[in-house]
Every structure is written in structure tokens, then in C-alpha cells.
Design an enzyme around this catalytic site. Structure first.
Site, PDB file in Angstrom:
ATOM      1  N   ARG A  55      -7.306   0.434 -62.134  1.00  0.00           N
ATOM      2  CA  ARG A  55      -8.392   1.359 -62.516  1.00  0.00           C
ATOM      3  C   ARG A  55      -8.095   2.804 -62.186  1.00  0.00           C
ATOM      4  O   ARG A  55      -8.209   3.696 -63.017  1.00  0.00           O
ATOM      5  CB  ARG A  55      -9.694   1.020 -61.764  1.00  0.00           C
ATOM      6  CG  ARG A  55     -10.521  -0.048 -62.309  1.00  0.00           C
ATOM      7  CD  ARG A  55     -11.138  -0.831 -61.157  1.00  0.00           C
ATOM      8  NE  ARG A  55     -10.087  -1.614 -60.556  1.00  0.00           N
ATOM      9  CZ  ARG A  55      -9.767  -2.831 -60.975  1.00  0.00           C
ATOM     10  NH1 ARG A  55     -10.492  -3.412 -61.877  1.00  0.00           N
ATOM     11  NH2 ARG A  55      -8.743  -3.484 -60.469  1.00  0.00           N
ATOM     12  N   THR A  56      -7.743   3.053 -60.925  1.00  0.00           N
ATOM     13  CA  THR A  56      -7.600   4.441 -60.469  1.00  0.00           C
ATOM     14  C   THR A  56      -6.441   5.106 -61.210  1.00  0.00           C
ATOM     15  O   THR A  56      -6.556   6.244 -61.660  1.00  0.00           O
ATOM     16  CB  THR A  56      -7.379   4.465 -58.939  1.00  0.00           C
ATOM     17  OG1 THR A  56      -8.348   3.602 -58.340  1.00  0.00           O
ATOM     18  CG2 THR A  56      -7.510   5.846 -58.380  1.00  0.00           C
ATOM     19  N   LYS A  83      16.376   5.879 -51.861  1.00  0.00           N
ATOM     20  CA  LYS A  83      17.583   6.310 -51.119  1.00  0.00           C
ATOM     21  C   LYS A  83      17.208   6.840 -49.749  1.00  0.00           C
ATOM     22  O   LYS A  83      18.018   7.460 -49.065  1.00  0.00           O
ATOM     23  CB  LYS A  83      18.305   7.419 -51.900  1.00  0.00           C
ATOM     24  CG  LYS A  83      18.733   7.041 -53.294  1.00  0.00           C
ATOM     25  CD  LYS A  83      19.352   8.265 -53.978  1.00  0.00           C
ATOM     26  CE  LYS A  83      19.285   8.172 -55.478  1.00  0.00           C
ATOM     27  NZ  LYS A  83      19.520   9.459 -56.126  1.00  0.00           N
ATOM     28  N   ARG A 105      -1.569   7.700 -54.190  1.00  0.00           N
ATOM     29  CA  ARG A 105      -2.086   6.501 -53.509  1.00  0.00           C
ATOM     30  C   ARG A 105      -1.002   6.014 -52.563  1.00  0.00           C
ATOM     31  O   ARG A 105       0.161   5.852 -52.958  1.00  0.00           O
ATOM     32  CB  ARG A 105      -2.445   5.407 -54.504  1.00  0.00           C
ATOM     33  CG  ARG A 105      -2.722   4.093 -53.769  1.00  0.00           C
ATOM     34  CD  ARG A 105      -3.374   3.052 -54.589  1.00  0.00           C
ATOM     35  NE  ARG A 105      -4.734   3.422 -54.918  1.00  0.00           N
ATOM     36  CZ  ARG A 105      -5.607   2.580 -55.442  1.00  0.00           C
ATOM     37  NH1 ARG A 105      -5.266   1.332 -55.682  1.00  0.00           N
ATOM     38  NH2 ARG A 105      -6.836   2.983 -55.742  1.00  0.00           N
ATOM     39  N   HIS A 132     -11.045   6.805 -49.881  1.00  0.00           N
ATOM     40  CA  HIS A 132     -10.808   6.711 -51.327  1.00  0.00           C
ATOM     41  C   HIS A 132     -11.913   7.569 -51.951  1.00  0.00           C
ATOM     42  O   HIS A 132     -12.877   7.063 -52.506  1.00  0.00           O
ATOM     43  CB  HIS A 132     -10.909   5.239 -51.751  1.00  0.00           C
ATOM     44  CG  HIS A 132     -10.428   4.947 -53.144  1.00  0.00           C
ATOM     45  ND1 HIS A 132     -10.141   5.922 -54.070  1.00  0.00           N
ATOM     46  CD2 HIS A 132     -10.206   3.756 -53.779  1.00  0.00           C
ATOM     47  CE1 HIS A 132      -9.753   5.352 -55.208  1.00  0.00           C
ATOM     48  NE2 HIS A 132      -9.775   4.040 -55.047  1.00  0.00           N
TER      49      HIS A 132
HETATM   50  N1   CP Z   1     -11.137   0.475 -57.191  1.00  0.00           N
HETATM   51  C1   CP Z   1      -9.795   0.680 -57.176  1.00  0.00           C
HETATM   52  O1   CP Z   1      -9.263   1.555 -56.456  1.00  0.00           O
HETATM   53  O2   CP Z   1      -9.119  -0.145 -58.032  1.00  0.00           O
HETATM   54  P1   CP Z   1      -7.541  -0.092 -58.271  1.00  0.00           P
HETATM   55  O3   CP Z   1      -6.882  -0.542 -56.999  1.00  0.00           O
HETATM   56  O4   CP Z   1      -7.285  -1.024 -59.437  1.00  0.00           O
HETATM   57  O5   CP Z   1      -7.172   1.330 -58.586  1.00  0.00           O
END
Ligand code: CP
Length: 297
Positions: A55-56, A83, A105, A132
Site C-alpha cells: 500500500r504505502t 556492497k 521505509r 508511520h
Molecule cells: N499499512 C501499510 O503500511 O501497509 P504496507 O506495509 O503494505 O505498506
């Protein structure tokens, strides 16, 4: 003048409202983005997803393309991280190439220290167990579609709070907006540094205007916290039976991915009171607003 987005903990209420208003504007005026495209078409943004995401990752990429940005998708497995290059040197390289912002992320608690050392704008797309922020902002945006006033709104966050960056960001954000936070789930998956009241599962569901279910994050658990998926579903899941406790006006949220049949029964996921897929749609507008905010302030 742009700005990093590292977490909700330090966000000001004015800044939160500005992102909400801008996301609502972008949702209504999707076909009139030509000015924004003209301003942003020469800017570069890089997506670095060092942990799995559906999603993100796609939501950011769609948001970036709708804004007319030049998009670079970093492939960690084919990069010089393999590396031994550090994330700092990777970002310093991307910055030297003229990239304006990086969406990151990671499973490490590292973004604040990187942001202090870099000019490139950093947008947190999920950082370990820490925060998040764009998930919490899109959750707030979704809640605001059903409840105009957040003051005193009862929001129950249920499940694996201990391993959840979503719970953390939402607690910071929703407390700032005046909501009343309720936590529920197994006692060994609760934390004591987040402001909210603990209630047993049935009471939490009965009381809540918003029920936010969380995924059990098996991949982050260093020890055995639950006996079995079946027992978790029976004791702490939003089951078809527990759905009867929900107030008629209440809505159900989940950041997803959902462990269907564990924290939530299949039938609940697509129940009319569940707004899970609406959260995903709303995420694009929030991320458009967040990227614009990061690049232009
Ligand atoms: N809600 C969320 O962060 O989903 P993903 O891990 O699929 O990005």
C-alpha cells in the site's frame, strides 16, 4: 522551504490541519493540478523501501506521479547497499545526484539522525517500531470524513500495540486532535508510554466511535506472545459475534495488511462499517499533500 516528515510526535496542530485541508483540496480538484505540475516537474523524488510494502509504496508512487514529479524507485537488492554502503552514504549519493526528497521505509530507528545530517528532504514511510506518520495522517483524514469533531471522540486501538508504529503515530496524532484513546488486546502486547486507557476487548468495542484493529506483527516478535492464531481470534479478534457490540454509527479501521481470521474475521473486513479500502484510497491524497509539504513547505 521544505520540511522533513519524520513522525507525528513533533507535528503542530496547524501543520496537521494544513495537510488535512490540502489533501481534501487535492481530492476535489484532481483534474486541476496543472500549476502544481509546472512547479514540481523538474523535482526528483526517490523511493527507498528497505522493508516489504504494498500500500504505502504504490500509494507514494501514485501520489508522486499525480504531482508530476520525476520518480526514482531504489532497488535495494541491486544497489551498493549489497556492497556494504551505508544508508547515510546512499542518501548522500542520491542528494549529490540532485534528488530533492527521499521516501524511506526501514526497520531501523535511524531517520531523525539521517535528517540532521542531510539536505535532501526525508519522508518517513514506516520506521521500525517507531512511527508511520503518513498512515496516521490518512487514518485521521478517513475519520474526519465520518466525524467532524474529534474532541472527545472515542477511538479504540486494539491488538499488537507493542510492535506497532501505526499505533504510536496514531496515538500522538489523535491525542493532539482531542480524541480519547482506548487500548485493548493481550496485556503482554500493551505499552505504558502511550497516553490512553486500557479496556477489556468487549468494553472497548462497545464504547468506541472508531475501532482500529491492528495486525499481529509476527515478523517483529522476538519471543512467543500469543498461543495460537485461533485463540487470539477468540480472545481479541473482531469476530462476527463481537460485531454485534459495535455502535451503529461506529467505523472500523485497519492499516492493513489484515491477517484475515486472526485479528479480524473475513466478514468484518468488507462489512459496511469497515472503511479499510477507503483508508487505502485516501492515502494517495494524504501522500500528495505530504510530499508537497516536504518539497515546498
Ligand atoms: N499499512 C501499510 O503500511 O501497509 P504496507 O506495509 O503494505 O505498506
Amino acid at each position: 522551504m521544505g520540511k522533513h516528515l519524520l513522525g507525528c510526535i513533533d507535528m503542530k496542530i496547524d501543520e496537521i490541519n494544513q495537510i488535512m485541508d490540502r489533501a481534501a483540496f487535492l481530492q476535489k480538484n484532481e483534474r486541476e493540478l496543472s500549476d502544481l505540475h509546472l512547479r514540481l516537474q523538474k523535482k526528483y523524488i526517490a523511493n527507498l523501501f528497505l522493508e516489504p510494502s504494498t500500500r504505502t509504496r504504490f500509494s507514494f508512487e501514485i501520489a508522486e506521479k499525480r504531482l508530476g514529479l520525476q520518480v526514482l524507485n531504489f532497488e535495494a537488492a541491486k544497489s551498493s547497499l549489497q556492497k556494504g554502503e551505508s544508508l547515510y552514504d546512499t542518501l548522500k549519493t542520491i542528494e549529490s545526484l540532485g534528488v530533492d526528497a527521499a521516501v524511506i521505509r526501514t526497520n531501523e530507528d535511524i531517520l531523525t539522525s539521517l535528517a540532521d545530517k542531510l539536505n535532501i528532504k526525508i519522508i518517513n514511510a514506516g520506521e521500525g517500531k517507531k512511527e508511520h506518520p503518513t498512515q496516521a495522517l490518512l487514518d485521521l483524514f478517513t475519520i474526519k470524513k465520518y466525524f467532524t469533531d474529534l474532541k472527545g471522540l472515542k477511538i479504540a486501538i486494539i491488538g499488537d500495540i507493542a510492535h506497532s508504529r501505526v499505533a504510536r503515530s496514531n496515538t500522538y496524532l489523535l491525542n493532539k486532535m482531542g480524541a480519547r484513546l482506548i487500548f485493548s488486546g493481550p496485556k503482554n502486547l500493551m505499552v505504558n508510554d502511550l497516553a490512553g486507557e486500557y479496556l477489556p476487548i468487549n468494553e472497548a468495542i462497545q464504547e468506541a466511535d472508531v475501532v482500529m484493529m491492528l495486525r499481529i506483527q509476527f515478523e517483529r516478535m522476538e519471543e512467543r506472545y500469543i498461543n495460537s492464531k485461533e485463540s487470539y481470534n477468540k480472545d481479541f479478534g473482531l469476530t462476527e459475534e463481537r460485531l454485534k457490540l459495535l455502535q451503529p454509527h461506529a467505523i472500523i479501521l485497519h492499516p492493513a495488511p489484515v491477517n484475515r481470521g486472526v485479528e479480524m474475521d473475513d466478514i468484518v473486513v468488507e462489512h459496511p462499517q469497515s472503511k479499510i479500502f477507503e483508508q487505502i484510497t485516501n492515502g494517495v491524497y494524504i501522500r500528495m499533500a505530504v510530499i508537497e509539504h516536504a518539497l515546498e513547505g
